[in-house]
Design a protein around this motif. Sequence first.
Motif, PDB file in Angstrom:
ATOM      1  N   HIS A 234      29.035  39.701  36.561  1.00 15.63           N
ATOM      2  CA  HIS A 234      30.133  38.964  37.169  1.00 15.63           C
ATOM      3  C   HIS A 234      31.490  39.281  36.563  1.00 15.63           C
ATOM      4  CE1 HIS A 234      27.941  35.612  39.566  1.00 15.63           C
ATOM      5  NE2 HIS A 234      27.277  36.747  39.602  1.00 15.63           N
ATOM      6  N   ALA A 235      31.555  39.470  35.254  1.00 17.90           N
ATOM      7  CA  ALA A 235      32.859  39.708  34.621  1.00 17.90           C
ATOM      8  C   ALA A 235      33.512  40.967  35.177  1.00 17.90           C
ATOM      9  CB  ALA A 235      32.701  39.816  33.111  1.00 17.90           C
ATOM     10  N   PHE A 240      36.434  41.258  38.153  1.00 21.57           N
ATOM     11  CA  PHE A 240      37.202  42.482  37.892  1.00 21.57           C
ATOM     12  C   PHE A 240      38.043  42.312  36.633  1.00 21.57           C
ATOM     13  CE2 PHE A 240      40.043  46.079  39.243  1.00 21.57           C
ATOM     14  CZ  PHE A 240      39.023  47.008  39.399  1.00 21.57           C
ATOM     15  N   ASN A 241      37.369  41.899  35.575  1.00 18.47           N
ATOM     16  CA  ASN A 241      38.023  41.535  34.323  1.00 18.47           C
ATOM     17  C   ASN A 241      38.248  42.780  33.459  1.00 18.47           C
ATOM     18  OD1 ASN A 241      39.060  40.116  32.201  1.00 18.47           O
ATOM     19  ND2 ASN A 241      37.108  39.262  31.531  1.00 18.47           N
ATOM     20  N   PRO A 262      44.408  47.921  37.319  1.00 18.67           N
ATOM     21  CA  PRO A 262      43.563  46.797  37.741  1.00 18.67           C
ATOM     22  C   PRO A 262      44.327  45.630  38.341  1.00 18.67           C
ATOM     23  CG  PRO A 262      42.738  47.685  35.691  1.00 18.67           C
ATOM     24  CD  PRO A 262      44.028  48.397  35.975  1.00 18.67           C
ATOM     25  N   GLY A 263      45.490  45.279  37.781  1.00 17.21           N
ATOM     26  CA  GLY A 263      46.236  44.134  38.277  1.00 17.21           C
ATOM     27  C   GLY A 263      46.700  44.293  39.717  1.00 17.21           C
ATOM     28  N   MET A 266      43.217  43.733  41.866  1.00 16.30           N
ATOM     29  CA  MET A 266      42.279  42.680  41.472  1.00 16.30           C
ATOM     30  C   MET A 266      42.102  41.621  42.556  1.00 16.30           C
ATOM     31  SD  MET A 266      42.472  40.032  38.254  1.00 16.30           S
ATOM     32  CE  MET A 266      42.510  41.365  37.052  1.00 16.30           C
ATOM     33  N   GLU A 267      43.208  41.109  43.113  1.00 12.83           N
ATOM     34  CA  GLU A 267      43.113  40.012  44.085  1.00 12.83           C
ATOM     35  C   GLU A 267      42.327  40.427  45.320  1.00 12.83           C
ATOM     36  OE1 GLU A 267      46.023  36.975  46.611  1.00 12.83           O
ATOM     37  OE2 GLU A 267      46.859  38.315  45.076  1.00 12.83           O
ATOM     38  N   LYS A 268      42.656  41.604  45.870  1.00  9.54           N
ATOM     39  CA  LYS A 268      41.971  42.072  47.074  1.00  9.54           C
ATOM     40  C   LYS A 268      40.512  42.391  46.786  1.00  9.54           C
ATOM     41  CE  LYS A 268      42.118  43.262  51.417  1.00  9.54           C
ATOM     42  NZ  LYS A 268      42.402  42.270  52.488  1.00  9.54           N
ATOM     43  N   TYR A 269      40.268  43.013  45.633  1.00  8.66           N
ATOM     44  CA  TYR A 269      38.892  43.347  45.255  1.00  8.66           C
ATOM     45  C   TYR A 269      38.066  42.069  45.109  1.00  8.66           C
ATOM     46  CZ  TYR A 269      34.947  44.782  42.374  1.00  8.66           C
ATOM     47  OH  TYR A 269      33.672  44.981  41.887  1.00  8.66           O
ATOM     48  N   HIS A 270      38.594  41.089  44.398  1.00  5.83           N
ATOM     49  CA  HIS A 270      37.887  39.829  44.164  1.00  5.83           C
ATOM     50  C   HIS A 270      37.575  39.142  45.499  1.00  5.83           C
ATOM     51  CE1 HIS A 270      36.638  36.237  42.074  1.00  5.83           C
ATOM     52  NE2 HIS A 270      37.560  35.505  42.670  1.00  5.83           N
TER      53      HIS A 270
END
Length: 315
Positions: A234-235, A240-241, A262-263, A266-270
Motif C-alpha cells: 500500500h505505501a 505512492f509514498n 512523484p509529486g 501522485m494525486e492522479k495515480y492515487h
Amino acid sequence: MFEDLERYKSLDFYARQTVEGFIAGLHRSPFHGFSVEFAEHRQYSQGESTRNIDWKLYGRTDKLFVKRYEEETNLRCQLVVDHSSSMLLPTEGQGDLRHPNKLTFACYAAAVLTELLVRQRDAFGLSLLSEGIDLQTDCRSSRTFQQYVLQILESELRCKPSLREKDTTKTGLNRGTQITEALHLTAERLHRRSMVVIFTDALVKPSDRDPLMDALRHLRHCKHEVLLFHTLHHAQEIEFNFDNRPTEFIDLETGRHLKVQPGEVMEKYHENMLRATADIKRHAIQYHIDYQPVDVGLGVEQVLLPYLLKRSRHQ
C-alpha cells in the motif's frame, strides 16, 4: 535463506509454528471440512432426523421435504499464486518475512494454509501463474506432498530480483501478467466444488480488468468457492509514498524505465489505483467471492491470522 530470522528457518517450520499458535483455543476450522453436493429432494418420513429438512421449501409448499446429497468428500483446495514479476515489489523484500514483498507474502501465507489443510486431512494443490499456467499440481493430502509443495515455494523465494542482472531468467524479472486465460483453464481443470485461494496483485491493463473479472466469475460458475487475496504494497502502490525528487521507476515486467517527479503524478495515480481496487472489490462481492485486501507491509501474521479467525466465526 533467512539468516536474520533464526525463528523462521524454513517455510515448513514457520507454517507449523504459526498454525500451532493459531489453533490454540480455536474450536472451529476456518475452512469447511467437507464438500457436499445437493442432488434432490425427497418427502420426509415421520420419525427420521429433522436436520436436513428444507424449511424454506416447507414455507412455500406446507410440505416436509428432506435434502438428499450426491456425495460427501474431503475438501479440495487449489492454492493459486501469481508469480509474475510485479509480485516482486518491493524488490528488497524478497525472502524477508519482517518486510515482505508481495511474492514473499503469498508464499508464506500459502505455506500456512497447507499446514491447516493437511491437519484437516484435506487435499490441496498448487498453481503458479504469470503469462499462463507455469505449474499446476494435483490435489493430495499427505505430509510428503506438503513437503514437495513447500520446496516449490522455497524455490520461488530464492529468486533474488536484481535490476542490474542481465540474465533475467535467474531473477524472476520480465514475467508478464496474463493470468486471465490461466484462471479460465484452472476453472475447467479442477474437481467440481473445489476451494480456490488466489494470491495476486491483479495489476493488469484497464482493458484487461473486465476479462479478469470474467475469469473469476467462471470459477464461481463452476461451483468453486473462491478466496481472493488482493495482494499489494500500500505505501508504494496505493499511496505512492516516494520522496518528491526526480525518480526513475522500472517496470519489473517489461523493463521499461520512466523518470518522473512523484509529486506531479501522485494525486492522479492515487485516484486511479483507488478506482481500480474498488472496481475489483465490487465485482468480487457481486460474484460472491471472499475478497480480502492485503497490505503486505503489515506482514503475514497481521493479515492472515485475523482473516482466518474471522472466517472461522462465520462457518
